[in-house]
Every structure is written in C-alpha cells, then in structure tokens.
Write a protein that holds these residues in place. Sequence first.
Motif, PDB file in Angstrom:
ATOM      1  N   LEU A  23      28.655 -16.450  -2.357  1.00  0.00           N
ATOM      2  CA  LEU A  23      27.353 -15.484  -2.188  1.00  0.00           C
ATOM      3  C   LEU A  23      26.445 -15.877  -1.089  1.00  0.00           C
ATOM      4  O   LEU A  23      25.956 -15.084  -0.421  1.00  0.00           O
ATOM      5  CB  LEU A  23      26.863 -15.466  -3.504  1.00  0.00           C
ATOM      6  CG  LEU A  23      25.714 -14.424  -3.762  1.00  0.00           C
ATOM      7  CD1 LEU A  23      26.252 -13.046  -3.866  1.00  0.00           C
ATOM      8  CD2 LEU A  23      24.794 -14.550  -4.713  1.00  0.00           C
ATOM      9  N   ASN A  24      26.293 -17.207  -1.151  1.00  0.00           N
ATOM     10  CA  ASN A  24      25.320 -17.663  -0.099  1.00  0.00           C
ATOM     11  C   ASN A  24      25.556 -17.487   1.357  1.00  0.00           C
ATOM     12  O   ASN A  24      25.246 -17.164   2.222  1.00  0.00           O
ATOM     13  CB  ASN A  24      25.171 -19.283  -0.360  1.00  0.00           C
ATOM     14  CG  ASN A  24      24.119 -19.682   0.658  1.00  0.00           C
ATOM     15  OD1 ASN A  24      24.779 -20.485   1.774  1.00  0.00           O
ATOM     16  ND2 ASN A  24      22.766 -19.812   0.341  1.00  0.00           N
ATOM     17  N   ALA A  25      27.052 -17.821   1.323  1.00  0.00           N
ATOM     18  CA  ALA A  25      27.844 -17.628   2.696  1.00  0.00           C
ATOM     19  C   ALA A  25      27.575 -16.360   3.266  1.00  0.00           C
ATOM     20  O   ALA A  25      27.365 -16.006   4.529  1.00  0.00           O
ATOM     21  CB  ALA A  25      29.077 -18.281   2.866  1.00  0.00           C
ATOM     22  N   ILE A  26      27.861 -15.237   2.528  1.00  0.00           N
ATOM     23  CA  ILE A  26      27.748 -13.828   2.747  1.00  0.00           C
ATOM     24  C   ILE A  26      26.241 -13.538   3.045  1.00  0.00           C
ATOM     25  O   ILE A  26      26.094 -13.019   3.946  1.00  0.00           O
ATOM     26  CB  ILE A  26      28.277 -13.112   1.758  1.00  0.00           C
ATOM     27  CG1 ILE A  26      29.856 -13.141   1.496  1.00  0.00           C
ATOM     28  CG2 ILE A  26      28.177 -11.594   2.088  1.00  0.00           C
ATOM     29  CD1 ILE A  26      30.362 -12.485   0.325  1.00  0.00           C
TER      30      ILE A  26
ATOM     31  N   ILE B 233      36.168 -12.689   5.643  1.00  0.00           N
ATOM     32  CA  ILE B 233      36.594 -13.332   4.510  1.00  0.00           C
ATOM     33  C   ILE B 233      37.487 -14.541   4.778  1.00  0.00           C
ATOM     34  O   ILE B 233      37.364 -15.523   4.259  1.00  0.00           O
ATOM     35  CB  ILE B 233      37.457 -12.454   3.600  1.00  0.00           C
ATOM     36  CG1 ILE B 233      36.567 -11.469   2.833  1.00  0.00           C
ATOM     37  CG2 ILE B 233      38.349 -13.332   2.425  1.00  0.00           C
ATOM     38  CD1 ILE B 233      37.121 -10.468   2.006  1.00  0.00           C
ATOM     39  N   ALA B 234      38.362 -14.214   5.770  1.00  0.00           N
ATOM     40  CA  ALA B 234      39.166 -15.647   6.292  1.00  0.00           C
ATOM     41  C   ALA B 234      38.206 -16.753   6.731  1.00  0.00           C
ATOM     42  O   ALA B 234      38.372 -17.886   6.522  1.00  0.00           O
ATOM     43  CB  ALA B 234      39.872 -15.225   7.150  1.00  0.00           C
ATOM     44  N   GLU B 235      37.228 -16.151   7.575  1.00  0.00           N
ATOM     45  CA  GLU B 235      36.162 -17.282   7.944  1.00  0.00           C
ATOM     46  C   GLU B 235      35.353 -17.865   7.041  1.00  0.00           C
ATOM     47  O   GLU B 235      35.286 -19.111   6.873  1.00  0.00           O
ATOM     48  CB  GLU B 235      35.146 -16.555   9.053  1.00  0.00           C
ATOM     49  CG  GLU B 235      34.323 -17.347   9.556  1.00  0.00           C
ATOM     50  CD  GLU B 235      32.891 -16.637  10.477  1.00  0.00           C
ATOM     51  OE1 GLU B 235      31.963 -17.233  10.364  1.00  0.00           O
ATOM     52  OE2 GLU B 235      33.198 -15.567  10.461  1.00  0.00           O
ATOM     53  N   ILE B 236      34.893 -17.002   5.967  1.00  0.00           N
ATOM     54  CA  ILE B 236      34.229 -17.703   4.904  1.00  0.00           C
ATOM     55  C   ILE B 236      35.173 -18.783   4.194  1.00  0.00           C
ATOM     56  O   ILE B 236      34.841 -19.951   3.741  1.00  0.00           O
ATOM     57  CB  ILE B 236      33.873 -16.659   3.698  1.00  0.00           C
ATOM     58  CG1 ILE B 236      32.782 -15.817   4.651  1.00  0.00           C
ATOM     59  CG2 ILE B 236      33.325 -17.344   2.676  1.00  0.00           C
ATOM     60  CD1 ILE B 236      32.386 -14.451   3.702  1.00  0.00           C
TER      61      ILE B 236
ATOM     62  N   TYR C 104      35.326 -21.848   6.068  1.00  0.00           N
ATOM     63  CA  TYR C 104      34.126 -22.573   6.292  1.00  0.00           C
ATOM     64  C   TYR C 104      34.038 -23.259   4.897  1.00  0.00           C
ATOM     65  O   TYR C 104      33.319 -24.467   4.836  1.00  0.00           O
ATOM     66  CB  TYR C 104      32.935 -21.663   6.473  1.00  0.00           C
ATOM     67  CG  TYR C 104      31.453 -22.014   6.185  1.00  0.00           C
ATOM     68  CD1 TYR C 104      30.813 -22.961   7.032  1.00  0.00           C
ATOM     69  CD2 TYR C 104      30.912 -21.873   5.217  1.00  0.00           C
ATOM     70  CE1 TYR C 104      29.854 -23.636   6.857  1.00  0.00           C
ATOM     71  CE2 TYR C 104      29.564 -22.033   4.947  1.00  0.00           C
ATOM     72  CZ  TYR C 104      29.106 -23.108   5.875  1.00  0.00           C
ATOM     73  OH  TYR C 104      27.704 -23.624   5.534  1.00  0.00           O
ATOM     74  N   LEU C 105      34.271 -22.788   3.803  1.00  0.00           N
ATOM     75  CA  LEU C 105      34.092 -23.499   2.330  1.00  0.00           C
ATOM     76  C   LEU C 105      35.327 -24.204   2.119  1.00  0.00           C
ATOM     77  O   LEU C 105      35.160 -24.891   1.116  1.00  0.00           O
ATOM     78  CB  LEU C 105      33.633 -22.321   1.127  1.00  0.00           C
ATOM     79  CG  LEU C 105      32.620 -21.499   1.477  1.00  0.00           C
ATOM     80  CD1 LEU C 105      32.460 -20.366   0.580  1.00  0.00           C
ATOM     81  CD2 LEU C 105      31.429 -22.444   1.455  1.00  0.00           C
ATOM     82  N   GLY C 106      36.070 -24.491   2.834  1.00  0.00           N
ATOM     83  CA  GLY C 106      37.533 -25.150   2.550  1.00  0.00           C
ATOM     84  C   GLY C 106      37.991 -24.813   1.404  1.00  0.00           C
ATOM     85  O   GLY C 106      38.536 -25.598   0.350  1.00  0.00           O
TER      86      GLY C 106
ATOM     87  N   ASP D 296      26.382 -26.453  10.267  1.00  0.00           N
ATOM     88  CA  ASP D 296      25.827 -25.607   8.984  1.00  0.00           C
ATOM     89  C   ASP D 296      24.459 -25.172   9.365  1.00  0.00           C
ATOM     90  O   ASP D 296      23.723 -25.212   8.611  1.00  0.00           O
ATOM     91  CB  ASP D 296      25.670 -26.568   7.689  1.00  0.00           C
ATOM     92  CG  ASP D 296      27.187 -27.167   7.160  1.00  0.00           C
ATOM     93  OD1 ASP D 296      28.012 -26.197   7.052  1.00  0.00           O
ATOM     94  OD2 ASP D 296      27.273 -28.268   7.129  1.00  0.00           O
ATOM     95  N   GLY D 297      24.513 -24.547  10.596  1.00  0.00           N
ATOM     96  CA  GLY D 297      23.075 -23.781  10.825  1.00  0.00           C
ATOM     97  C   GLY D 297      22.237 -24.552  11.634  1.00  0.00           C
ATOM     98  O   GLY D 297      21.041 -24.028  11.873  1.00  0.00           O
ATOM     99  N   LEU D 298      22.361 -25.878  11.612  1.00  0.00           N
ATOM    100  CA  LEU D 298      21.291 -26.679  12.100  1.00  0.00           C
ATOM    101  C   LEU D 298      21.958 -27.268  13.390  1.00  0.00           C
ATOM    102  O   LEU D 298      22.969 -27.668  13.669  1.00  0.00           O
ATOM    103  CB  LEU D 298      20.930 -28.115  11.223  1.00  0.00           C
ATOM    104  CG  LEU D 298      20.598 -27.460   9.936  1.00  0.00           C
ATOM    105  CD1 LEU D 298      20.308 -28.746   9.107  1.00  0.00           C
ATOM    106  CD2 LEU D 298      18.926 -26.786   9.928  1.00  0.00           C
ATOM    107  N   PRO D 299      20.965 -27.096  14.676  1.00  0.00           N
ATOM    108  CA  PRO D 299      21.270 -27.740  15.912  1.00  0.00           C
ATOM    109  C   PRO D 299      21.324 -29.277  15.885  1.00  0.00           C
ATOM    110  O   PRO D 299      20.124 -29.918  15.449  1.00  0.00           O
ATOM    111  CB  PRO D 299      20.102 -27.189  16.835  1.00  0.00           C
ATOM    112  CG  PRO D 299      18.989 -27.074  16.066  1.00  0.00           C
ATOM    113  CD  PRO D 299      19.634 -26.606  14.677  1.00  0.00           C
TER     114      PRO D 299
END
Length: 290
Positions: free
Chosen positions: A39-42, A49-52, A55-57, A197-200
Amino acid sequence: MLDAVSRVRRFNRAVTSEVGALDNSFLGRGRPLGAARVLNAIGQGRSDIAEIRDYLGLDSGLMSRLLRSLEEEGLIETMVHADDARRRVATLTRAGRREFKAYEALSNAQAEAFLARHARPDALLAAMDMIGSALGVSRATVQEMNPTSTEARYCLGEYYGELARRFAQGFDVARSRDPDAADMRRPRGAFLVAISDGLPIGCVGLKGTDGDLAEIKRLWVAPSARGLGLARRLMDAAEGAARALGITVLRLDTNSALPEAGQLYRTSGWREIARFNDDPYPDLFFEKRL
C-alpha cells in the motif's frame, strides 16, 4: 565480547520487534506489514505491479495474495496498463488514500518517538543512514535531474559543505567555475543523482561545451554510502551520458586533500595531465578519452 554475527542478529531482532514486522496488525491498522508495504509503495507513486514486486523483493505468489487482499478491502484497484497489455498497474482508491495517510502519520510518530529515546539522535540517524545505504545499495538508482531540483541542490549543498571542511583554505562556490551548474543539463551536459529509497545519496555533473570536450564536476557520495561502489557507478553513468551526447574527451580536476577521489580516477582509466583551468581550488588534473 559478542562476535560480529551475534551482533548483527541482535540488531535484526531489535528492528523486527521495534517495527512490528511480525504483528498481524501492523501499526494497529488491521493488516500485516507485507500488505502495508505494498500500500505504501503505491501511495508513494509506484504503480507498475512488476516494479513494485521487484522493489519490495516479493515473489509473484505472495505479491498476488497481497494485492488481492488490498483489493478485497477496497483500498486499491488493479488494471491492465493502457499502453501494454502484458503489464498491470495498481492505484489507490479514495479509501486507500485515506489509509495511506493514516499509515504515514503513524509511521512518522513512531520514528519521532524512537529518536526521542536516545540522547544523541544525530548519531543514531547517522548509523541508520549507513545501514540503510548498505542494505539498499542494490535498489539505488542513478537518475538524470535538473541541477536546480531539490534532490540535486541537497547533494550540492552537502558537497560544498564537505569541501569547506576539508580544504585548508575553505571553499566558496562563487569562486569556482560554473557555480550555478548551468552547463550541466541537456543538450550540453547532464546532472546525475543517486537515489536510495527516495533519498539522494550522491551526485555527479557532466559539464558540456559546444564541442566534443566535457568536464566531470561535483562528484559526491554521502558518507553513509561510501565504500559501496557508488562513486564508480556515478562515474560510469556520467561517461555513458557523455557518449550519448557525442562527447569523446572528458576532463576533471580535484584537490590532493581528497585522496580517495584521486585514487578512483587513477584506477578507472584516467591519466593525469597539466592544469587546464584557472580555478583556485584544484591542484590535480585528469583526462580520459572515450
């Protein structure tokens, strides 16, 4: 004294317990951590969906079960991608957006409470950054961005601050060449940022000219992410961008107060050359032909 493996396992148990990884109701919202992470990833903007899943393994079977449970709750909708029937995408419903916001508020409160327990929250955060970078290095991406973007400006600010601390004479970006990075964007150049994970966590600039010569500038990696091969990865990406722009010769300069930079260049095909600019800060100059 505990051996290294025992210390790592102690850490794993502490984190698992603290974040509620084994709870049937993560953060008290009625579903386990796996479903909450999807839910958070979306909610964070991922829809493929394949990317999610990557990403979550997650394996395909578990991903399908988690998606089905969220659909049954009315929190998400899945559909075929508009441009590719082989792909599926997921979006939050109105109820899903409310649930995502509730998780965000609870997660933020949990993080603030955790930091408040320690007498040295900055040291705790630094340790977390190092662990996060090490565990997430395989998921880190190198993205081309405008050098005026929030992520790029953060990296540049950290880079300038580090130079000011490490150079004996300090550092003033206004005295350097191209302080505004105006030539580090297409069609002349490029600016690349490493995102974890969103951080530079790193950056590098490709400063182009009107010809086939360009300079590599502003290579920086966050202290928490050093030793993980990210600097070399950024340099490889910059060289790739240069080739795509038809650039055949690259140059760069650095300062001997940054020995790790000189070592990187010497071991990745760069050769030392004579000074080629009047910048007051560098004392080492390199060139590489592509």
